[in-house]
Motif scaffolding. Structure first.
Motif, PDB file in Angstrom:
ATOM      1  N   GLN A   1       4.566   5.103   6.386  1.00 13.44           N
ATOM      2  CA  GLN A   1       5.008   4.685   7.901  1.00 13.44           C
ATOM      3  C   GLN A   1       6.173   4.934   8.535  1.00 13.44           C
ATOM      4  O   GLN A   1       7.343   4.363   7.377  1.00 13.44           O
TER       5      GLN A   1
ATOM      6  N   SER B   1       0.446   3.800   1.469  1.00 10.46           N
ATOM      7  CA  SER B   1       1.066   4.186   2.659  1.00 10.46           C
ATOM      8  C   SER B   1       2.302   3.622   3.341  1.00 10.46           C
ATOM      9  O   SER B   1       2.994   4.463   4.640  1.00 10.46           O
TER      10      SER B   1
ATOM     11  N   ASP C   1       1.198  -0.904  -0.194  1.00 12.32           N
ATOM     12  CA  ASP C   1       0.013   0.337   0.141  1.00 12.32           C
ATOM     13  C   ASP C   1       0.707   1.007  -0.074  1.00 12.32           C
ATOM     14  O   ASP C   1       2.165   1.435   0.466  1.00 12.32           O
TER      15      ASP C   1
END
Length: 75
Positions: free
Chosen positions: A67, A63, A61
């Motif tokens: 992160q 994200s 992903d």
């Protein structure tokens, strides 16, 4: 670590985990190898579209590339 540093560290770590060279990643994402190198060294900032393209090639992903690592963790 700022978000650009987090992105750079995650990009490099995920690329290596997939066994890809910068050139292989760049080719798969339709980017230039020197751009990948610059991203990994925090020279350039990636657009959201580039983050998405790289995440797709790395099969994570988007994200995940942004992160922050857990406190005390090293990459």
């Amino acid at each position: 670590m700022d978000i650009r540093g987090v992105f750079a560290a995650n990009l490099k770590s995920l690329r290596r985990a997939k066994g890809l060279s910068q050139e292989e990643l760049a080719h798969a994402a339709n980017l230039d190898r020197t751009y990948i190198s610059s991203l990994e060294r925090c020279v350039y900032s990636a657009s959201i579209d580039v983050v998405d393209r790289l995440a797709n090639v790395l099969e994570v992903d988007a994200s995940r590339l942004l992160q922050k690592p857990p406190t005390g963790a090293t990459q």
